[in-house]
Design an enzyme around this catalytic site. Structure first.
Site, mmCIF file in Angstrom:
data_model
loop_
_atom_site.group_PDB
_atom_site.id
_atom_site.type_symbol
_atom_site.label_atom_id
_atom_site.label_comp_id
_atom_site.label_asym_id
_atom_site.label_seq_id
_atom_site.Cartn_x
_atom_site.Cartn_y
_atom_site.Cartn_z
ATOM 1 N N LEU A 103 0.827 -1.215 0.000
ATOM 2 C CA LEU A 103 0.000 0.000 0.000
ATOM 3 C C LEU A 103 0.857 1.258 0.000
ATOM 4 O O LEU A 103 0.336 2.373 -0.077
ATOM 5 C CB LEU A 103 -0.925 0.012 1.217
ATOM 6 C CG LEU A 103 -2.109 -0.943 1.188
ATOM 7 C CD1 LEU A 103 -2.920 -0.820 2.462
ATOM 8 C CD2 LEU A 103 -3.004 -0.689 -0.015
ATOM 9 N N PRO A 118 -13.237 -3.766 4.696
ATOM 10 C CA PRO A 118 -11.896 -4.296 4.989
ATOM 11 C C PRO A 118 -11.147 -3.430 5.999
ATOM 12 O O PRO A 118 -10.456 -3.951 6.874
ATOM 13 C CB PRO A 118 -11.190 -4.254 3.616
ATOM 14 C CG PRO A 118 -12.288 -4.238 2.617
ATOM 15 C CD PRO A 118 -13.430 -3.525 3.257
ATOM 16 N N CYS A 144 28.194 -0.795 -10.666
ATOM 17 C CA CYS A 144 28.698 -1.982 -9.982
ATOM 18 C C CYS A 144 28.946 -3.129 -10.967
ATOM 19 O O CYS A 144 29.915 -3.094 -11.714
ATOM 20 C CB CYS A 144 27.759 -2.373 -8.850
ATOM 21 S SG CYS A 144 28.604 -3.326 -7.591
ATOM 22 N N HIS A 192 27.490 2.306 -5.841
ATOM 23 C CA HIS A 192 26.057 2.482 -6.140
ATOM 24 C C HIS A 192 25.629 3.928 -5.892
ATOM 25 O O HIS A 192 25.096 4.240 -4.820
ATOM 26 C CB HIS A 192 25.216 1.546 -5.282
ATOM 27 C CG HIS A 192 25.360 0.114 -5.643
ATOM 28 N ND1 HIS A 192 24.578 -0.501 -6.589
ATOM 29 C CD2 HIS A 192 26.222 -0.824 -5.204
ATOM 30 C CE1 HIS A 192 24.948 -1.767 -6.710
ATOM 31 N NE2 HIS A 192 25.945 -1.988 -5.882
ATOM 32 N N GLU A 195 23.141 5.444 -6.929
ATOM 33 C CA GLU A 195 21.678 5.596 -6.823
ATOM 34 C C GLU A 195 21.199 5.753 -5.382
ATOM 35 O O GLU A 195 20.141 6.329 -5.130
ATOM 36 C CB GLU A 195 20.959 4.413 -7.503
ATOM 37 C CG GLU A 195 21.099 3.040 -6.843
ATOM 38 C CD GLU A 195 22.327 2.250 -7.304
ATOM 39 O OE1 GLU A 195 23.303 2.874 -7.772
ATOM 40 O OE2 GLU A 195 22.308 1.005 -7.175
#
Ligand code: GLN
Length: 534
Positions: free
Chosen positions: A15, A191, A382, A508, A510
């Site tokens: 979610l 729900p 990498c 990395h 990112e």
């Protein structure tokens, strides 16, 4: 003393609990409060480092070298606090610690039980983050969905935590789904009622409820949820689907979620200021002037979460270049089978991400050759750098059999190989080169230009390294070794002269990109891709 907010999940997983938690962190931080976040993961692995990306998604690496849940990536992208190994707690870590204490005899002959020993260990770890971070507010995201067997000890610990600290210092926020049933044209609250009901059975009464929904929730619907879940109506917060995740803090702010939280905690702070975020992140993300298509040639392209930080870093680089970055996800095995042309002809940049194992490697190498020969901007991360080295050795240095010893242990030209200290290691968990290392950048190189500095710190997660035996030959043939970890003389960045943008790194980048501060390597990559287009 820190105040604590617990975010739990109800009805279904996926979610966006991590993004919701990070967004709450963002609006509180924008009010001048010091905020940190942590994640409790109910699985028994000590950390996600040994899990397959299809099982878990990306493994996010922190500055201090912890292999953690990808939600910590969201936390670092939304707020300024740095995550550490203490910000991700798993069942595996908790049991490991309790069993070690039992073996030492710390429990003085007692029977060790889930309550109180496991729950105490969980509570201590939460408090520890509160004390070492010095935060005013600690947001604690509880992984899993309410009703799962394995998350019960965590929820019990979280319940006790409220009792120990006092109501005024703790807030419980479940995130639930309010589905829209298309054929009935109705939004359903049942729900949510059930999942909040399950939480209340455990002894946790939510203070605020966040509802994920496709459609706007009417006043009536909010009233109904409020009544059945015993939550004030204004504390029923709508979290509707949005075009950019970076809008969510603004959506929460519009529903005065920050006010509701602060008044519960009786905290006074300056008004929130999200103008910079709204103008420089959200507006740019939603209405870019340009558009560019980048290929991501990887092995786990079917799963959105496997390269999470890379996709986000590309969005950030798009924001910085006023461009929408369209990512064409290409399975490297397809390139292996059918050749690169069919897939890469229409892209303006090629990115090869990290990974493990031989499957798909030859396709990645073909994609890199295509980028090199056709002057297409290329960014290797990498494993992407290791493949670029193999490609260059094979095709530009006549080392036809060049390979990494990861893929072929007895290879003739091991251009990528293990260092002596890695060779001795037998365990897989937590034994790679992990976390931030310094890298010195050579003058007059592309790397120096994009970073505009000579010393950087970037995060690592790998075992294999460039084999320095081949440095002389490869550089004679035109490969530039522009970044090195000085202490051990390890190659960190390679690039090519005479190519618009061909750069690959052993680390990395990112993990360090932020929506309002794109990583220089990604920013330069998208800029080069846009230039390629015109
Ligand atoms: N498999 C390579 C290594 O271990 C690369 C790892 C990665 O891309 N994260 O060195």
């Amino acid at each position: 003393m820190a105040k604590y907010i617990f975010i739990t999940g109800g009805v279904i997983s996926s979610l966006g609990k991590g993004i919701t938690s990070a967004s709450i962190g963002k609006i509180l931080e924008s009010r001048g409060l010091k905020v940190t976040l942590m994640k409790l993961d109910p699985y028994i692995n000590v950390d996600p480092g040994t899990m397959n990306p299809y099982q878990h998604g990306e493994v996010y690496v922190t500055e201090d070298g912890a292999e953690t849940d990808l939600d910590l990536g969201h936390y670092e992208r939304f707020i300024t606090a740095s995550m550490t190994k203490f910000n991700n707690v798993t069942t595996g870590q908790v049991y490991n610690a309790v069993i070690a204490k039992e073996r030492r005899g710390d429990y003085l002959g007692k029977t060790i039980q889930v309550i109180p020993h496991i729950t105490n260990e969980i509570k201590e770890r939460i408090k520890k983050v509160g004390s070492i971070s010095g935060a005013d507010i600690v947001l604690v995201e509880v992984g899993g969905t309410v009703g799962d067997i394995e998350s019960l000890p965590f929820l019990e610990a979280v319940r006790q935590f409220g009792l120990d600290m006092g109501k005024e210092n703790v807030i419980y926020i479940p995130l639930t789904l309010v589905p829209y049933i298309k054929c009935a044209e109705e939004i359903k609250t049942k729900p949510t009622q059930h999942s909040v009901g399950t939480l209340r059975e455990i002894g946790i009464q939510p203070d605020i409820l966040i509802c994920r929904t496709e459609k706007t929730l009417s006043n009536e619907l909010k009233e109904k949820i409020s009544l059945f879940c015993s939550i004030r109506k204004e504390a029923v917060i709508e979290n509707k689907d949005v075009a950019s995740i970076y809008e969510i803090p603004l959506i929460f702010k519009n529903q005065i979620l920050d006010e509701i939280i602060l008044s519960h905690f009786k905290l006074i702070s300056r008004p929130s200021d999200l103008k910079h975020w709204e103008k420089n992140v959200v507006e740019k993300a939603l209405s870019p002037k340009h558009k560019v298509t980048i290929a991501l040639v990887g092995k786990y392209i079917a799963l959105q979460d496997a390269y999470k930080s890379i996709y986000e870093a590309l969005i950030h680089a798009g924001i910085a270049n006023d461009a929408k970055v369209e990512v064409k996800k290409i399975d490297s095995e397809d390139i292996q089978k059918y050749g690169p042309k069919k897939f890469l002809n229409d892209v303006c940049g090629i990115l090869v991400p990290g990974g493990f194992g031989y499957r798909g490697i030859e396709g990645k190498i073909k994609a890199i050759k295509f980028a090199r020969e056709n002057q297409i901007p290329f960014l290797g991360l990498c494993l992407g750098m290791q493949c670029a080295v193999i490609e260059f050795a094979r095709n530009c240095c006549s080392l036809n059999a060049a390979n990494s010893t990861e893929f072929k242990p007895k290879v003739k030209y091991p251009v990528i190989s293990l260092l002596e200290e890695q060779r001795k290691i037998k365990n897989l968990g937590g034994t790679m080169r992990l976390g931030a290392y310094p890298c010195k950048i050579k003058k007059n190189t592309l790397a120096r230009r994009v970073y505009s500095k000579g010393l950087i710190y970037e995060r690592h997660r790998h075992r294999y390294e460039f084999n320095n035996k081949y440095r002389k030959l490869l550089s004679k043939k035109g490969l530039v070794f522009s970044g090195v970890y000085p202490k051990e003389n390890l190659v960190e960045i390679i690039e090519l002269k005479g190519h618009p943008y061909f750069i690959a790194v052993q680390f990395h980048p990112e993990f360090k990109s932020k929506p309002d501060k794109a990583h220089p390597l990604f920013k330069g990559f998208i800029k080069a891709a846009l230039e390629k287009q015109v």
